[in-house]
Design a protein around this motif. Sequence first.
Motif, PDB file in Angstrom:
ATOM      1  N   ALA A 111       0.983  -1.433  -0.204  1.00 51.34           N
ATOM      2  CA  ALA A 111      -0.262   0.292  -0.035  1.00 51.34           C
ATOM      3  C   ALA A 111       0.709   1.066  -0.049  1.00 51.34           C
ATOM      4  O   ALA A 111       0.088   2.125  -0.595  1.00 51.34           O
ATOM      5  N   ARG A 112       1.821   1.485   0.651  1.00 49.24           N
ATOM      6  CA  ARG A 112       3.326   2.416   0.665  1.00 49.24           C
ATOM      7  C   ARG A 112       3.505   2.735  -0.718  1.00 49.24           C
ATOM      8  O   ARG A 112       3.957   3.853  -0.686  1.00 49.24           O
ATOM      9  N   LYS A 113       3.693   1.749  -1.202  1.00 52.63           N
ATOM     10  CA  LYS A 113       3.786   1.694  -2.379  1.00 52.63           C
ATOM     11  C   LYS A 113       3.143   3.111  -3.631  1.00 52.63           C
ATOM     12  O   LYS A 113       3.060   3.366  -4.739  1.00 52.63           O
ATOM     13  N   LEU A 114       1.783   2.920  -3.223  1.00 51.84           N
ATOM     14  CA  LEU A 114       0.754   3.233  -4.217  1.00 51.84           C
ATOM     15  C   LEU A 114       0.398   5.022  -3.689  1.00 51.84           C
ATOM     16  O   LEU A 114      -0.116   5.270  -2.635  1.00 51.84           O
ATOM     17  N   ALA A 115      -0.093   5.659  -4.864  1.00 50.44           N
ATOM     18  CA  ALA A 115      -0.096   7.065  -4.506  1.00 50.44           C
ATOM     19  C   ALA A 115      -1.972   6.885  -3.769  1.00 50.44           C
ATOM     20  O   ALA A 115      -2.443   6.170  -4.690  1.00 50.44           O
ATOM     21  N   SER A 116      -1.947   7.246  -2.883  1.00 52.89           N
ATOM     22  CA  SER A 116      -3.542   7.080  -2.749  1.00 52.89           C
ATOM     23  C   SER A 116      -4.171   8.697  -1.895  1.00 52.89           C
ATOM     24  O   SER A 116      -3.424   9.401  -1.674  1.00 52.89           O
ATOM     25  N   ASP A 117      -5.342   9.390  -1.952  1.00 53.75           N
ATOM     26  CA  ASP A 117      -6.219  10.339  -1.434  1.00 53.75           C
ATOM     27  C   ASP A 117      -7.019  10.013  -0.087  1.00 53.75           C
ATOM     28  O   ASP A 117      -6.934  10.503   0.501  1.00 53.75           O
ATOM     29  N   LEU A 118      -7.280   8.890   0.357  1.00 55.59           N
ATOM     30  CA  LEU A 118      -7.713   7.877   0.533  1.00 55.59           C
ATOM     31  C   LEU A 118      -7.708   6.291   1.058  1.00 55.59           C
ATOM     32  O   LEU A 118      -6.960   6.308   0.469  1.00 55.59           O
ATOM     33  N   THR A 119      -7.323   5.896   2.239  1.00 54.25           N
ATOM     34  CA  THR A 119      -6.082   4.756   2.762  1.00 54.25           C
ATOM     35  C   THR A 119      -7.275   4.698   3.563  1.00 54.25           C
ATOM     36  O   THR A 119      -7.674   5.128   4.277  1.00 54.25           O
ATOM     37  N   ILE A 120      -7.934   2.942   3.158  1.00 54.10           N
ATOM     38  CA  ILE A 120      -8.769   2.533   3.963  1.00 54.10           C
ATOM     39  C   ILE A 120      -8.690   0.940   4.870  1.00 54.10           C
ATOM     40  O   ILE A 120      -8.036   0.503   3.884  1.00 54.10           O
ATOM     41  N   GLU A 121      -8.631   1.208   5.825  1.00 49.98           N
ATOM     42  CA  GLU A 121      -8.480  -0.422   5.806  1.00 49.98           C
ATOM     43  C   GLU A 121      -9.979  -0.918   6.864  1.00 49.98           C
ATOM     44  O   GLU A 121     -10.450  -0.503   7.736  1.00 49.98           O
ATOM     45  N   VAL A 122      -9.812  -1.350   6.512  1.00 48.88           N
ATOM     46  CA  VAL A 122     -11.500  -3.067   6.624  1.00 48.88           C
ATOM     47  C   VAL A 122     -10.568  -3.443   7.866  1.00 48.88           C
ATOM     48  O   VAL A 122     -10.152  -4.287   7.661  1.00 48.88           O
ATOM     49  N   PHE A 123     -11.032  -3.428   8.687  1.00 49.49           N
ATOM     50  CA  PHE A 123     -10.365  -3.791  10.088  1.00 49.49           C
ATOM     51  C   PHE A 123     -10.964  -5.134  10.538  1.00 49.49           C
ATOM     52  O   PHE A 123     -11.814  -5.577  10.943  1.00 49.49           O
ATOM     53  N   SER A 124     -10.064  -6.055  11.098  1.00 50.76           N
ATOM     54  CA  SER A 124      -9.683  -6.938  11.844  1.00 50.76           C
ATOM     55  C   SER A 124      -9.131  -7.239  12.542  1.00 50.76           C
ATOM     56  O   SER A 124      -7.993  -6.685  12.553  1.00 50.76           O
ATOM     57  N   ALA A 125      -9.387  -7.366  14.047  1.00 51.09           N
ATOM     58  CA  ALA A 125      -8.580  -8.183  15.289  1.00 51.09           C
ATOM     59  C   ALA A 125      -7.680  -8.757  14.504  1.00 51.09           C
ATOM     60  O   ALA A 125      -6.486  -8.893  15.275  1.00 51.09           O
ATOM     61  N   TYR A 126      -7.666  -9.512  13.741  1.00 56.88           N
ATOM     62  CA  TYR A 126      -7.212 -10.797  13.554  1.00 56.88           C
ATOM     63  C   TYR A 126      -6.025 -10.432  12.854  1.00 56.88           C
ATOM     64  O   TYR A 126      -4.815 -11.448  12.596  1.00 56.88           O
TER      65      TYR A 126
END
Length: 413
Positions: free
Chosen positions: A82-97
């Motif tokens: 993800a850090r290699k990608l240019a983004s205007d919004l970074t989304i984490e579809v969250f899971s505690a696992y």
Amino acid sequence: MRIVALIYDDLANPWLGGGGARRTYEVARRLAMRHAVTVVAGGYPGAGSERLRDGVRYLFTAPQAGYAASRLAYIRHAPLLARKLASDLTIEVFSAYNPLFTPLWAKRPQLAILHNIYRGHAVAKHGLIGRLAALLERPALVGFRNYLAVSHGLADELARTVRLRGKRLAVIANGIDATFFAHPHTSGRPDYALSLGRIDIYQKGLDTLLAALHRTNLSPPLPKRGSGEQTPSPISGEGGGGGEYIRLLIAGGGPDEQVSRVRDLIAGYGLGDAVEMLGRVSQEQAANLLLDTACRFVVMPSRHEAFGMVAAEAGAAGKAVLAFDISGLREAAPASAHGLLMTPSPISGEGWGGGSEEQRVATLSEGLIRLWCDPQQAARQGERGRTWARRYTWDAVAEAEERYYLSLAGVDG
């Protein structure tokens, strides 16, 4: 806008393929008409490293042979991709696992999309590993400034988990595909109750369901619908007498270990003639099962849900849903529409129908008998469900998410 979404699950993931993957795909493919959308997902056999789906670029972490190894590889490598990608919004579809601690490495704005908060359920389900997930859940969530929950009950749970003052929270429920609103059809199958969804014994309550079915089919004979006659029951045996028994179809995929345990439970309860496991089904196949006139109702005795997509889809297909009275199913199968929501004892602090397992089994058995022996009640509830479900479309979900994403980019960008 350039959107990067990180989610371990994927529609074709052989170990999961759950609601989070479905929502990510449905929203992403609609937003891809106007925005550049990239999804970073966990690898699995056959996933490859990259593919294009309906205009959405999917990148996968290195495929692994096992589920646990795949999760660990995702935690390690997804942030690097993800850090290699240019983004205007970074989304984490969250899971505690598989927490990624996105606020520590991604530029703002970031957004956490929540489909579940596990807390004590993680420990009950996975023991030591679950305890680690439960310990990491709050620290991994607290760094976000923006959240999206798929139900009001989950939003309330989030507010009990992290301090929300000065942060933003939106509640946008899941959608329902138009496939589930099609006309009913007749397959010629014998009548059945349907359990549909991922094979996850603890969360989906499949152990409770099979114990309740065993209790129901060994109890005094059920009246045979449309006839005063009774026919021999292959389940009831000598002590149960004659009568109609409840037939259950279980449709869904999951880890081999979970599937094997379900098969063992079926054999241990002597339910081989009453239960059929169909394995993993496509969305079209799921809709066909729900729309079949032989499907009397859906049974979903989950211990926890944020927003039960299967329950909402059942309503769209005109089917009643038998479930415990938990927040995520009150919203996806309300009692005023297509839900028969059972409460074995006062709701516990964990947010699910509490009581002992014996109470849960007895209560679910009662619900099975009520809906099986009163198909008119099931049909009435199903019709109310069709009307209720029409408000939940993926187009509306995508439009609401797009507005929220743009507002976040405007605030933090």
